[in-house]
Design a protein around this motif. Sequence first.
Motif, short mmCIF file in Angstrom:
data_model
loop_
_atom_site.label_atom_id
_atom_site.label_comp_id
_atom_site.label_asym_id
_atom_site.label_seq_id
_atom_site.Cartn_x
_atom_site.Cartn_y
_atom_site.Cartn_z
N UNK A 167 42.10 47.71 43.84
CA UNK A 167 43.12 48.62 43.35
C UNK A 167 44.16 47.83 42.57
N UNK A 168 44.81 48.50 41.65
CA UNK A 168 45.88 47.85 40.88
C UNK A 168 47.12 47.69 41.75
N UNK A 169 47.74 46.52 41.69
CA UNK A 169 49.02 46.27 42.35
C UNK A 169 49.95 45.59 41.36
N UNK A 170 51.26 45.77 41.57
CA UNK A 170 52.23 45.15 40.69
C UNK A 170 52.37 43.66 40.95
N UNK A 171 52.26 43.27 42.20
CA UNK A 171 52.32 41.87 42.63
C UNK A 171 51.85 41.83 44.07
N UNK A 172 51.53 40.62 44.53
CA UNK A 172 50.99 40.44 45.87
C UNK A 172 51.71 39.27 46.52
N UNK A 173 52.33 39.51 47.67
CA UNK A 173 53.00 38.45 48.43
C UNK A 173 52.29 38.31 49.77
N UNK A 174 51.80 37.11 50.05
CA UNK A 174 51.03 36.84 51.25
C UNK A 174 51.78 35.82 52.10
N UNK A 175 52.24 36.27 53.26
CA UNK A 175 53.04 35.44 54.16
C UNK A 175 52.17 34.95 55.31
#
Length: 287
Positions: free
Chosen positions: A142-150
């Motif tokens: 799916x399209x996302x604006x940005x991805x932050x993985x903690x």
Amino acid sequence: MTSERKVVVITGASRGVNTIPGMPCIHHDQYDIDGIRVERFTTAPKDAAQRPPLICVHGGCHASWSWQEHAPVYADAGYEVHALNWRGRGGSAAINDDSFVKMSIADVVDDIEKVARCFDTPPVLIAHSMGGLAAQLYASAHEVGALVLLTPVVPSNVGATPHELPIGDAPWGPPPPDLARQMFFQGLDDMQAAHFYALLVPESPLRVYEATRWSLAVDATKLTAPILIVSGALDILTPPETGAALAALYGATYRLEPAHGHNVLLGEGARRIAEDVIAWVVGRLAH
């Protein structure tokens, strides 16, 4: 939220969140959408409609409460924040044990999708631990604006060394308090650790297997949004070298928190990490 699907706002849940000096009061409520309970945080800025929603995805044995320090910081930056609960916890739809033990981290993608399709704008996903792998899987489809993985669980194509954690076939955990503190609550004092330990819930043994044996793959070529990965130098679940390898796989921005372990959401330093995260999001979206 623009979907015509029925969104049920929980009566009596709306309140103001008092944050830190100088931060405006954050509006906080909860709603249900297709069986998913979501906590919403917002300051309702005038230009909120021009900003993508932020969807926060918690990790294994946790629920939306784990975002209680990060979410107000994100909302203070002018974003509408939606911290969901996976099915089977936190007010989301119940799951019987026979189904629960077969639930995969990949099934969380459906939970994310139920919230994300409420919006016209592709969301920014901010995800922790097991939720980080679910977010990677979602973003590959799916399209996302940005991805932050903690401190995220990583896919099999990273080639990380597995953890030989005893699991079994029944719902797993929560682990004993001392082990839970090492795994989840590094850096918290005794009172804080006891408070959050009481909120932990059992986890699907399949998900625990996937998160410790790194058994799910993600097609890295399908992740095209900007990605930030944050590791804790003291993390025993996703060691920093594993997070760095994931960043190399994706060509992501990588940051190391030298005084933190797997827990980067709660306790001392959490708000500063949240400020760094949202500053990165703002900067990437501006480009």
